[in-house]
Design a protein around this motif. Sequence first.
Motif, short mmCIF file in Angstrom:
data_model
loop_
_atom_site.label_atom_id
_atom_site.label_comp_id
_atom_site.label_asym_id
_atom_site.label_seq_id
_atom_site.Cartn_x
_atom_site.Cartn_y
_atom_site.Cartn_z
N GLY A 10 -41.48 -18.12 6.31
CA GLY A 10 -41.29 -17.20 5.20
C GLY A 10 -40.75 -15.90 5.73
N PHE A 11 -41.01 -14.81 5.01
CA PHE A 11 -40.58 -13.50 5.49
C PHE A 11 -41.40 -13.14 6.73
CE2 PHE A 11 -39.13 -12.31 1.03
CZ PHE A 11 -37.82 -12.54 1.36
N LYS A 20 -32.06 -10.64 6.71
CA LYS A 20 -31.05 -11.34 7.51
C LYS A 20 -31.34 -12.83 7.55
CE LYS A 20 -29.47 -7.51 10.41
NZ LYS A 20 -29.34 -6.96 11.78
N GLU A 21 -32.61 -13.19 7.63
CA GLU A 21 -32.97 -14.60 7.61
C GLU A 21 -32.51 -15.26 6.31
OE1 GLU A 21 -36.95 -17.45 7.44
OE2 GLU A 21 -37.14 -15.32 7.93
N CYS A 22 -32.73 -14.58 5.17
CA CYS A 22 -32.30 -15.11 3.88
C CYS A 22 -30.78 -15.26 3.82
CB CYS A 22 -32.78 -14.20 2.74
SG CYS A 22 -34.56 -14.22 2.49
N GLN A 24 -28.72 -15.69 6.27
CA GLN A 24 -28.31 -16.80 7.13
C GLN A 24 -28.49 -18.13 6.41
OE1 GLN A 24 -30.84 -16.02 10.48
NE2 GLN A 24 -29.30 -14.82 11.58
N LEU A 25 -29.60 -18.27 5.68
CA LEU A 25 -29.83 -19.50 4.92
C LEU A 25 -28.81 -19.64 3.79
CD1 LEU A 25 -33.74 -19.45 4.67
CD2 LEU A 25 -32.31 -20.73 6.25
N GLN A 26 -28.43 -18.53 3.18
CA GLN A 26 -27.43 -18.58 2.12
C GLN A 26 -26.08 -19.03 2.66
OE1 GLN A 26 -27.36 -14.95 -0.24
NE2 GLN A 26 -29.60 -14.83 -0.23
N LEU A 27 -25.70 -18.53 3.83
CA LEU A 27 -24.45 -18.97 4.44
C LEU A 27 -24.50 -20.46 4.76
CD1 LEU A 27 -23.53 -16.05 6.90
CD2 LEU A 27 -22.50 -16.58 4.69
N LEU A 28 -25.65 -20.93 5.21
CA LEU A 28 -25.81 -22.35 5.49
C LEU A 28 -25.60 -23.19 4.24
CD1 LEU A 28 -26.75 -24.74 7.30
CD2 LEU A 28 -29.09 -24.17 6.66
N GLU A 29 -26.17 -22.74 3.13
CA GLU A 29 -26.01 -23.51 1.89
C GLU A 29 -24.57 -23.45 1.38
OE1 GLU A 29 -28.52 -22.57 -1.59
OE2 GLU A 29 -28.76 -24.73 -1.71
N MET A 30 -23.92 -22.31 1.55
CA MET A 30 -22.51 -22.22 1.14
C MET A 30 -21.64 -23.17 1.96
SD MET A 30 -22.53 -20.28 -1.43
CE MET A 30 -20.75 -20.34 -1.65
N GLU A 31 -21.93 -23.33 3.25
CA GLU A 31 -21.19 -24.29 4.08
C GLU A 31 -21.38 -25.71 3.54
OE1 GLU A 31 -21.60 -21.84 8.32
OE2 GLU A 31 -22.34 -23.90 8.14
N MET A 32 -22.61 -26.03 3.13
CA MET A 32 -22.88 -27.34 2.55
C MET A 32 -22.07 -27.55 1.28
SD MET A 32 -27.02 -27.27 3.10
CE MET A 32 -27.31 -28.63 1.99
N LEU A 33 -22.00 -26.51 0.45
CA LEU A 33 -21.27 -26.62 -0.83
C LEU A 33 -19.78 -26.80 -0.61
CD1 LEU A 33 -23.18 -23.92 -2.91
CD2 LEU A 33 -23.26 -26.40 -3.22
N PHE A 34 -19.22 -26.04 0.34
CA PHE A 34 -17.78 -26.17 0.60
C PHE A 34 -17.45 -27.54 1.18
CE2 PHE A 34 -17.69 -21.40 0.59
CZ PHE A 34 -16.76 -21.27 -0.43
N SER A 35 -18.39 -28.15 1.89
CA SER A 35 -18.14 -29.50 2.40
C SER A 35 -18.23 -30.53 1.28
CB SER A 35 -19.13 -29.84 3.51
OG SER A 35 -20.45 -29.95 3.00
N MET A 36 -19.08 -30.27 0.28
CA MET A 36 -19.21 -31.16 -0.87
C MET A 36 -18.05 -31.01 -1.85
SD MET A 36 -23.27 -30.50 -1.54
CE MET A 36 -23.13 -30.94 -3.26
N SER A 93 -32.72 -11.92 -1.45
CA SER A 93 -33.92 -12.52 -0.85
C SER A 93 -34.06 -14.01 -1.18
CB SER A 93 -35.17 -11.78 -1.31
OG SER A 93 -35.21 -11.66 -2.72
N TYR A 94 -33.03 -14.63 -1.82
CA TYR A 94 -33.04 -16.09 -2.00
C TYR A 94 -32.88 -16.74 -0.62
CZ TYR A 94 -31.04 -20.71 -2.89
OH TYR A 94 -30.77 -22.05 -2.86
N PRO A 95 -33.59 -17.82 -0.28
CA PRO A 95 -34.34 -18.73 -1.16
C PRO A 95 -35.81 -18.40 -1.38
CG PRO A 95 -34.18 -19.68 1.02
CD PRO A 95 -33.43 -18.39 1.08
#
Length: 306
Positions: A10-11, A20-22, A24-36, A93-95
């Motif tokens: 968590g936080f 910054k942790e949040c 980083q996770l958002q960038l990770l999900e965006m990479e997943m979306l662009f691959s989909m 602060s998502y996710p």
Amino acid sequence: MTGKVFLAGGFRGNMSSSMKECLQLQLLEMEMLFSMFPNQGEVKLEDVNVLTNIKRYLEGTREALPPKIEFVITLQIEEPKVKIDLQVTMPHSYPYAALQLFGRSSELDRQQQLLLNKGLTSYIGTFDPGELCVCAAIQWLQDNSASYFLNRKLVYEPSTQAKPVKNTFLRMWIYSHHIYQQDLRKKILDVGKRLDVTGFCMTGKPGIICVEGFKEHCEEFWHTIRYPNWKHISCKHAESVETEGNGEDLRLFHSFEELLLEAHGDYGLRNDYHMNLGQFLEFLKKHKSEHVFQILFGIESKSSDS
């Protein structure tokens, strides 16, 4: 496509490291979306520089907090052939904070659009803090949105001819190794009562579910209880018949209820005790379904009359 994606932790530490942790996770999900959705225009960012600015912020070359990630994904729904624009806003602060989602389609009127988004919001509300859920929201829309378009067609399109409408009445017999968890049992009952279906859920080991009603309602029930990760469950048998009526005369059950039987050894719902299948057979006989016993268990029932 997977359902929930959970990120441990968590936080932690100060607000800057947590933010910054949040991101980083958002960038990770965006990479997943662009691959989909690799084709140009499928994912439309409100600010085309937002991902670059977030990366610069994470690298320390930008001091100011970057804007929130906002974008629209255009989804192609196969049946019926329609498009849905899913608008997404990721709070900083998502996710660990709630995602903001809204689905739009020119083929939906305002009421149906509100119902669609109510269903989507309710589903996303089942996720725990720290779970990435945009991909799961997309999957939910692809699996569930058709019924909202079909409902609009049935309710609002006047019939040009007074021809009787034929519907398929379906009865599904579902087998699971066991059904114990309270939250799962509640979900099954809630879904059964929300949809216009009747039947029962026998809890314990094994777990048996019967659901009957119009085909689209039964199929929605079947998908909803399985999603996202109920693996040890299968539809052992299905019975269908065409009808021009409301199907009430075809029902073997009057409501959707939980069926509680004794366990062998009288220990209640224990993981190592099987439910009393003799009692279950008697229950099936009362509801004109004795033939299903052999289909479910591979055991020929012995009638007490013979």
